[in-house]
Scaffold this motif. Sequence first.
Motif, PDB file in Angstrom:
ATOM      1  N   LEU A 247      43.168  38.603  49.203  1.00  0.00           N
ATOM      2  CA  LEU A 247      42.941  39.132  47.868  1.00  0.00           C
ATOM      3  C   LEU A 247      44.203  39.030  47.016  1.00  0.00           C
ATOM      4  O   LEU A 247      45.316  39.136  47.509  1.00  0.00           O
ATOM      5  N   ALA A 248      43.998  38.854  45.698  1.00  0.00           N
ATOM      6  CA  ALA A 248      45.126  38.700  44.780  1.00  0.00           C
ATOM      7  C   ALA A 248      45.629  40.029  44.226  1.00  0.00           C
ATOM      8  O   ALA A 248      46.757  40.123  43.764  1.00  0.00           O
ATOM      9  N   CYS A 249      44.790  41.057  44.264  1.00  0.00           N
ATOM     10  CA  CYS A 249      45.114  42.328  43.621  1.00  0.00           C
ATOM     11  C   CYS A 249      46.275  43.039  44.303  1.00  0.00           C
ATOM     12  O   CYS A 249      46.425  42.999  45.533  1.00  0.00           O
ATOM     13  N   THR A 250      47.115  43.712  43.501  1.00  0.00           N
ATOM     14  CA  THR A 250      48.197  44.553  43.993  1.00  0.00           C
ATOM     15  C   THR A 250      48.027  45.966  43.446  1.00  0.00           C
ATOM     16  O   THR A 250      47.134  46.233  42.634  1.00  0.00           O
ATOM     17  N   ALA A 285      43.941  40.879  38.316  1.00  0.00           N
ATOM     18  CA  ALA A 285      43.564  39.945  39.370  1.00  0.00           C
ATOM     19  C   ALA A 285      42.054  39.846  39.403  1.00  0.00           C
ATOM     20  O   ALA A 285      41.354  40.833  39.163  1.00  0.00           O
ATOM     21  N   VAL A 286      41.558  38.650  39.692  1.00  0.00           N
ATOM     22  CA  VAL A 286      40.123  38.440  39.907  1.00  0.00           C
ATOM     23  C   VAL A 286      39.914  38.233  41.396  1.00  0.00           C
ATOM     24  O   VAL A 286      40.583  37.396  42.016  1.00  0.00           O
ATOM     25  N   ASP A 287      39.013  39.013  41.980  1.00  0.00           N
ATOM     26  CA  ASP A 287      38.832  38.972  43.431  1.00  0.00           C
ATOM     27  C   ASP A 287      37.376  39.082  43.813  1.00  0.00           C
ATOM     28  O   ASP A 287      36.511  39.426  42.999  1.00  0.00           O
ATOM     29  N   ILE A 288      37.118  38.812  45.103  1.00  0.00           N
ATOM     30  CA  ILE A 288      35.798  38.943  45.721  1.00  0.00           C
ATOM     31  C   ILE A 288      35.914  39.955  46.852  1.00  0.00           C
ATOM     32  O   ILE A 288      36.824  39.865  47.679  1.00  0.00           O
ATOM     33  N   TYR A 289      34.989  40.932  46.860  1.00  0.00           N
ATOM     34  CA  TYR A 289      35.030  42.005  47.851  1.00  0.00           C
ATOM     35  C   TYR A 289      33.771  41.956  48.718  1.00  0.00           C
ATOM     36  O   TYR A 289      32.726  42.492  48.345  1.00  0.00           O
ATOM     37  N   PRO A 290      33.827  41.300  49.877  1.00  0.00           N
ATOM     38  CA  PRO A 290      32.616  41.105  50.682  1.00  0.00           C
ATOM     39  C   PRO A 290      32.104  42.367  51.370  1.00  0.00           C
ATOM     40  O   PRO A 290      30.953  42.400  51.797  1.00  0.00           O
TER      41      PRO A 290
END
Length: 342
Positions: A247-250, A285-290
């Motif tokens: 993931l890119a988020c911090t 950040a743009v992310d995907i959370y499965p």
Amino acid sequence: MFKKEETLSFLTELLSINSPTGYTHHAIHFLKETVDELGFKSETTPKGNLLVHVEGKDASQTRGLSAHVDTLGLMVRSINSNGTLALTKLGGPLTPTLDGEYSDIITRDGKVYTGTILSKSPSIHVFKDASTKGRDIDNLVVKLDERVESKEDVQNLGIQHGDIIAYDPKVVVTESGFVKSRFLDDKASVSILISLLKQIKAEEVTPSTNMTFIFSTYEEVGHGASWIPENITELLAVDMGCIGEDLACTEYDVSICAKDSSGPYDYEMTSRLITFAKNEKLNFAVDIYPMYGSDASAALSGGANIKAALIGPGVSSSHGMERTHVDAIENTFNLLCEYIKN
């Protein structure tokens, strides 16, 4: 304008109110008092969700903003013969992190007892498996701070199966701007929405459309905003952003989620939020959370005919001992300011 100290003060107060999923009435009452004092029209649904209505320039459209006030928690599953309490989970707490936590046991008649969540092998000097025993829910108990030695002793206190157990959030705000606490998921987002309402009132901001703020009460068990008012055509859930793996988020960013376990969020709406974040030069950040669901995905699953998207402050160690930074809270606030204006 983001007011850091005011937001953090409200967040700290909200975190101190026990609100495990299914036991949220005190927190909802606190929020309702706050928004009523600001002068907004509000109502509580039969389910217990709080709706706050804000008039906009275009009264023909209503958009929704949601955050959930319910948290993880525990419930008394049964009472053991030695006077300890067997447990069942409310939501999905990371149970190994609960060993040693202080807790409140809340009876149906309103009494509150204190205790400690402990492993069934709690002493290295006594149990050979003290350091290796699993910390799953079936291997944890609550030891009451009362002189009890039997099931009957506990029952005589008025404690019974189904009583709520709320554990200590352990709130700390550091000088470097970190917020360490359980239940930042999602009380950090609730505090951001309250700060947004305060700004709307103080600066006489008129959103571009009518807005309904939804503070939900059963998100941690999957149906927080499964019902929303029929006039809402677009719902933006504000919930924690995940950190880790690929993931890119911090902890300093506002997260924009493109897809979670329920599938992709609305393409146009998500793209619009990304554009706002870029234009305002926000850390995002743009992310995907499965392994994630939100109030927006609950509304979609409930049949709502809406566009839906998901944003929130980056939060590390979710469902355990969580942490974020005031920068993530501010970036989320600023993105929401752009959203309601456009």
